[in-house]
Design an enzyme around this catalytic site. Structure first.
Site, PDB file in Angstrom:
ATOM      1  N   ASP A 107       0.837  -1.198   0.000  1.00  0.00           N
ATOM      2  CA  ASP A 107       0.000   0.000   0.000  1.00  0.00           C
ATOM      3  C   ASP A 107       0.876   1.254   0.000  1.00  0.00           C
ATOM      4  O   ASP A 107       1.606   1.495   0.957  1.00  0.00           O
ATOM      5  CB  ASP A 107      -0.906   0.001   1.232  1.00  0.00           C
ATOM      6  CG  ASP A 107      -1.846   1.190   1.192  1.00  0.00           C
ATOM      7  OD1 ASP A 107      -2.830   1.127   0.434  1.00  0.00           O
ATOM      8  OD2 ASP A 107      -1.580   2.199   1.884  1.00  0.00           O
ATOM      9  N   TYR A 161       3.213   9.865   0.728  1.00  0.00           N
ATOM     10  CA  TYR A 161       4.189   9.267   1.643  1.00  0.00           C
ATOM     11  C   TYR A 161       5.625   9.611   1.257  1.00  0.00           C
ATOM     12  O   TYR A 161       6.536   9.476   2.071  1.00  0.00           O
ATOM     13  CB  TYR A 161       4.032   7.739   1.722  1.00  0.00           C
ATOM     14  CG  TYR A 161       2.652   7.264   2.138  1.00  0.00           C
ATOM     15  CD1 TYR A 161       1.750   8.107   2.784  1.00  0.00           C
ATOM     16  CD2 TYR A 161       2.239   5.955   1.883  1.00  0.00           C
ATOM     17  CE1 TYR A 161       0.480   7.655   3.140  1.00  0.00           C
ATOM     18  CE2 TYR A 161       0.982   5.502   2.249  1.00  0.00           C
ATOM     19  CZ  TYR A 161       0.106   6.356   2.862  1.00  0.00           C
ATOM     20  OH  TYR A 161      -1.129   5.916   3.219  1.00  0.00           O
ATOM     21  N   LYS A 205      -2.245   6.308  -4.172  1.00  0.00           N
ATOM     22  CA  LYS A 205      -3.318   7.286  -3.923  1.00  0.00           C
ATOM     23  C   LYS A 205      -2.904   8.643  -4.471  1.00  0.00           C
ATOM     24  O   LYS A 205      -1.749   9.059  -4.272  1.00  0.00           O
ATOM     25  CB  LYS A 205      -3.577   7.404  -2.411  1.00  0.00           C
ATOM     26  CG  LYS A 205      -3.596   6.065  -1.690  1.00  0.00           C
ATOM     27  CD  LYS A 205      -3.929   6.162  -0.224  1.00  0.00           C
ATOM     28  CE  LYS A 205      -3.742   4.814   0.456  1.00  0.00           C
ATOM     29  NZ  LYS A 205      -2.339   4.524   0.844  1.00  0.00           N
ATOM     30  N   HIS A 256      -7.094   9.923  -2.224  1.00  0.00           N
ATOM     31  CA  HIS A 256      -6.583   9.773  -0.853  1.00  0.00           C
ATOM     32  C   HIS A 256      -7.514  10.388   0.204  1.00  0.00           C
ATOM     33  O   HIS A 256      -7.675   9.844   1.297  1.00  0.00           O
ATOM     34  CB  HIS A 256      -5.185  10.398  -0.777  1.00  0.00           C
ATOM     35  CG  HIS A 256      -4.328   9.850   0.314  1.00  0.00           C
ATOM     36  ND1 HIS A 256      -2.956   9.871   0.256  1.00  0.00           N
ATOM     37  CD2 HIS A 256      -4.642   9.273   1.496  1.00  0.00           C
ATOM     38  CE1 HIS A 256      -2.466   9.319   1.356  1.00  0.00           C
ATOM     39  NE2 HIS A 256      -3.470   8.953   2.124  1.00  0.00           N
TER      40      HIS A 256
END
Ligand code: A2P
Length: 304
Positions: free
Chosen positions: A45, A50, A75, A108
């Site tokens: 994931d 990130y 996302k 997201h």
């Protein structure tokens, strides 16, 4: 091997995956991803936000698992909600991960930020009023490009989904939300599953902040099975039909997290009846204007 959840378009998603939010902070993400793939993880994931997708892409290449055996999620960030930016956002993600396609692309968050805001230290002034259905229609067009096998959402409440679904040409395959016994989301999970939207639960172990690992009910059940509290938490989610994406930088804990146990009905009920409530992720993201994001009964979502 890990069992699968079948998405509403027939795509199979492994029910245990590896979470990667903040996973690069100890500088071992590349090794962690390779170790995880070596012990049988196939579902990773990821997210643009990130900031670690290039390193994950490197690890995927080095590990050499056939692409068709992997399930890679990413996302789009909130600054790419304008419909004309969505396809480019996917291309950026594919470039970072060094992949030809994603298995699952998620929106997201249900709110939009202005395109120049590339971090989440924002104020109400940085919000962009893009209707979520405009973003979703752009997501729907990605399906025909061969660059994504499924599309979905993350952090979407019932109120938004209820108003979206009648307008969707392609229904979200997944809603990824925070799930653990202190944020069980009984109603939202029930709503999603009744509408054929699979749920992936993030922070299944409490994300290092919510102390579900130390909960007395969880500890009691772990002792009865001779397993760890983490295994009870992951097993509880999977038994609810929810995919879990625990994160670990430690080989033995990574291994442990793939090994689920079979909980009894009494144990499932005891966990479901825990009354403590605490979230890891701040619902309003420090922005009062976004309180609606997690207050599904207020129906304040201005985005449709
Ligand atoms: P570590 O990386 O040292 O294993 P979540 O997946 O809910 O975000 O939680 C991640 C946190 O839980 C990390 O701090 C991780 O630390 C820890 N963790 C992961 N697996 C286990 C486990 N099996 N037992 C205890 N803690 C774990």
């Amino acid at each position: 091997g890990v069992s699968n959840v079948k998405l509403n378009n027939g795509v199979l998603m492994p029910e245990v995956g590896l979470g990667t939010w903040k996973a690069h902070e100890q500088g071992t993400l590349r090794e962690t991803v390779k170790a995880a793939l070596g012990m049988g993880y196939r579902h990773i994931d990821c997210a643009k936000y990130y900031g670690n997708q290039r390193e994950i892409g490197d690890a995927l290449k080095e590990a050499g698992v056939p692409r068709k055996d992997l399930f890679i999620t990413s996302k789009i960030f909130e600054n790419r909600h304008r419909p004309e930016l969505v396809a480019g956002a996917l291309d950026e993600i594919l470039d970072e991960l060094q992949l030809e396609y994603l298995d699952l692309l998620l929106v997201h968050w249900p709110y939009a930020l202005n395109p120049e805001i590339d971090h989440d230290d924002f104020t109400a002034n940085d919000l962009d009023d893009v209707p979520i259905m405009d973003t979703w229609r752009a997501m729907e067009t990605l399906i025909g490009t061969g660059k994504v096998r499924a599309i979905g959402v993350s952090n979407f409440n019932r109120s938004i989904l209820q108003r979206m679904l009648p307008q969707c040409r392609v229904r979200p395959a997944v809603n990824q939300i925070e799930v653990h016994p202190y944020n069980p989301e009984h109603k939202l999970v029930g709503y999603c599953q009744a509408n054929d939207i699979a749920v992936t639960g993030y922070c299944p172990l409490g994300g290092g902040r919510v102390d579900v690992l130390g909960d007395s009910t969880i500890q009691r059940i772990a002792a009865a099975h001779g397993c760890s509290p983490a295994q009870v938490l992951i097993s509880w989610q999977v038994a609810r039909g929810i995919a879990a994406i625990p994160k670990s930088n430690n080989e033995s804990r990574l291994k442990q997290n793939l090994q689920t146990v079979t909980l009894t009905l009494d144990e499932m009920q005891a966990i479901g009846q825990i009354t403590a409530r605490q979230r890891k992720v701040d619902p309003s993201r420090n922005t009062p204007e976004l309180r609606w994001v997690f207050h599904e009964d207020e129906a304040k979502c201005p985005l449709i």
